[in-house]
Design an enzyme around this catalytic site. Structure first.
Site, PDB file in Angstrom:
ATOM      1  N   VAL A   5       0.862  -1.195   0.000  1.00 33.18           N
ATOM      2  CA  VAL A   5       0.000   0.000   0.000  1.00 33.18           C
ATOM      3  C   VAL A   5       0.893   1.237   0.000  1.00 33.18           C
ATOM      4  O   VAL A   5       1.826   1.321   0.810  1.00 33.18           O
ATOM      5  CB  VAL A   5      -0.874   0.065   1.278  1.00 33.18           C
ATOM      6  CG1 VAL A   5      -1.844   1.240   1.216  1.00 33.18           C
ATOM      7  CG2 VAL A   5      -1.638  -1.225   1.482  1.00 33.18           C
ATOM      8  N   PHE A   6       0.600   2.165  -0.890  1.00 29.15           N
ATOM      9  CA  PHE A   6       1.371   3.406  -0.951  1.00 29.15           C
ATOM     10  C   PHE A   6       0.606   4.515  -0.233  1.00 29.15           C
ATOM     11  O   PHE A   6      -0.569   4.736  -0.493  1.00 29.15           O
ATOM     12  CB  PHE A   6       1.616   3.804  -2.415  1.00 29.15           C
ATOM     13  CG  PHE A   6       2.410   5.065  -2.589  1.00 29.15           C
ATOM     14  CD1 PHE A   6       3.772   5.080  -2.315  1.00 29.15           C
ATOM     15  CD2 PHE A   6       1.807   6.242  -3.031  1.00 29.15           C
ATOM     16  CE1 PHE A   6       4.532   6.246  -2.475  1.00 29.15           C
ATOM     17  CE2 PHE A   6       2.556   7.407  -3.205  1.00 29.15           C
ATOM     18  CZ  PHE A   6       3.908   7.408  -2.927  1.00 29.15           C
ATOM     19  N   GLY A   7       1.297   5.213   0.661  1.00 30.09           N
ATOM     20  CA  GLY A   7       0.706   6.348   1.371  1.00 30.09           C
ATOM     21  C   GLY A   7       1.394   7.636   0.955  1.00 30.09           C
ATOM     22  O   GLY A   7       2.626   7.692   0.871  1.00 30.09           O
ATOM     23  N   TYR A   8       0.581   8.653   0.678  1.00 29.02           N
ATOM     24  CA  TYR A   8       1.151   9.949   0.266  1.00 29.02           C
ATOM     25  C   TYR A   8       0.605  11.086   1.129  1.00 29.02           C
ATOM     26  O   TYR A   8       0.970  12.242   0.951  1.00 29.02           O
ATOM     27  CB  TYR A   8       0.843  10.216  -1.223  1.00 29.02           C
ATOM     28  CG  TYR A   8      -0.629  10.148  -1.532  1.00 29.02           C
ATOM     29  CD1 TYR A   8      -1.262   8.931  -1.788  1.00 29.02           C
ATOM     30  CD2 TYR A   8      -1.417  11.307  -1.530  1.00 29.02           C
ATOM     31  CE1 TYR A   8      -2.622   8.866  -2.040  1.00 29.02           C
ATOM     32  CE2 TYR A   8      -2.773  11.255  -1.791  1.00 29.02           C
ATOM     33  CZ  TYR A   8      -3.366  10.026  -2.046  1.00 29.02           C
ATOM     34  OH  TYR A   8      -4.726   9.969  -2.294  1.00 29.02           O
ATOM     35  N   GLY A   9      -0.289  10.736   2.075  1.00 34.77           N
ATOM     36  CA  GLY A   9      -0.840  11.730   3.003  1.00 34.77           C
ATOM     37  C   GLY A   9      -0.568  11.254   4.415  1.00 34.77           C
ATOM     38  O   GLY A   9       0.568  10.903   4.762  1.00 34.77           O
ATOM     39  N   SER A  10      -1.625  11.177   5.218  1.00 34.50           N
ATOM     40  CA  SER A  10      -1.422  10.800   6.627  1.00 34.50           C
ATOM     41  C   SER A  10      -0.870   9.382   6.782  1.00 34.50           C
ATOM     42  O   SER A  10      -0.277   9.054   7.813  1.00 34.50           O
ATOM     43  CB  SER A  10      -2.728  10.942   7.405  1.00 34.50           C
ATOM     44  OG  SER A  10      -3.701  10.070   6.888  1.00 34.50           O
ATOM     45  N   GLU A  87     -10.132   5.329   4.661  1.00 34.12           N
ATOM     46  CA  GLU A  87     -10.021   6.004   3.360  1.00 34.12           C
ATOM     47  C   GLU A  87     -11.353   5.974   2.604  1.00 34.12           C
ATOM     48  O   GLU A  87     -11.367   6.002   1.379  1.00 34.12           O
ATOM     49  CB  GLU A  87      -8.914   5.347   2.524  1.00 34.12           C
ATOM     50  CG  GLU A  87      -7.553   5.271   3.197  1.00 34.12           C
ATOM     51  CD  GLU A  87      -6.930   6.627   3.502  1.00 34.12           C
ATOM     52  OE1 GLU A  87      -7.138   7.574   2.742  1.00 34.12           O
ATOM     53  OE2 GLU A  87      -6.252   6.742   4.549  1.00 34.12           O
TER      54      GLU A  87
HETATM   55  C1  SIN Z   1      -2.795   8.584   1.990  1.00 35.00           C
HETATM   56  O1  SIN Z   1      -2.226   8.926   3.010  1.00 35.00           O
HETATM   57  O2  SIN Z   1      -2.230   7.834   1.178  1.00 35.00           O
HETATM   58  C2  SIN Z   1      -4.198   8.992   1.640  1.00 35.00           C
HETATM   59  C3  SIN Z   1      -4.573  10.320   2.138  1.00 35.00           C
HETATM   60  C4  SIN Z   1      -4.676  10.426   3.622  1.00 35.00           C
HETATM   61  O3  SIN Z   1      -5.228   9.505   4.279  1.00 35.00           O
HETATM   62  O4  SIN Z   1      -4.218  11.418   4.164  1.00 35.00           O
END
Ligand code: SIN
Length: 192
Positions: A5-10, A87
């Site tokens: 899983v790729f995360g780009y925010g929190s 999400e």
């Molecule tokens: C993420 O982190 O990949 C999705 C956006 C978030 O939950 O902030």
């Protein structure tokens, strides 16, 4: 079974699920934007919705973040159930290549899942889209929800990206705009 899983925010600073490996890297063809009202239930309220990040298609761009490897069917099921709730305002799951080395065209991992809030306002009723940085900053300053203040989400993201050693102009400009507004608010309150 293995899931990435790729995360780009929190998800960068708070995975919230069990994982076996964490890899900093980037995906190609997307940029990170504060265009989603992810936050009538997290970082805002229906009266003052907050903004969270989503990914926008950008063929010449890339987006840094963190990928998590989840091993085994049981851990995968637990992680997925958790993520589907967290999400839930992200209407698409996209599968991408993760790169860790900008000098190599070969991905480190393929088929990495990433949650995206699409600009299709029928499928994603929480999509807000682009706005001047000043306006986004004003919205972020007002918003606070059960997961905390919207501005803290932004500052934590800025800090997490700094720790990864990656520069994101949109996040930096927005964080600076919010800091400026906070200074103005403090200056006003010092006068009265
Ligand atoms: C993420 O982190 O990949 C999705 C956006 C978030 O939950 O902030």
């Amino acid at each position: 079974m293995v899931m990435w899983v790729f995360g780009y925010g929190s998800l960068i600073w708070n995975a919230g699920f069990q994982y076996d490996q964490k890899l900093a890297g980037f995906i190609k063809g997307y940029r990170r934007v504060f265009y989603q009202v992810g936050s009538t239930d997290h970082r805002g309220t229906p009266a003052f919705p907050g903004r969270t990040v989503t990914l926008e298609l950008a063929p010449d761009d890339l987006c840094w973040g963190v990928a998590y490897k989840v091993n085994g069917q049981e851990d995968e099921n637990i992680a997925l159930s958790y993520l589907e709730v967290r999400e839930k305002q992200y209407d698409q799951k996209v599968y991408v290549d993760l790169f860790t080395d900008s000098s190599s065209p070969t991905p480190a991992v393929s088929g990495v899942m990433v949650y995206v809030a699409s600009p299709d306002t029928k499928a994603n009723t929480n999509y807000l889209g682009p706005a001047p940085i000043e306006d986004i900053a004003k919205q972020i300053i007002k918003a606070e929800g059960p997961s905390g203040r919207n501005r803290d989400y932004l500052f934590q993201l800025e800090e997490a990206l700094n720790r990864l050693g990656c520069f994101d102009m949109h996040v930096r400009d927005l964080a600076n705009a919010v800091r400026e507004l906070l200074k103005d608010i403090k200056a006003e309150s010092d006068i009265y």
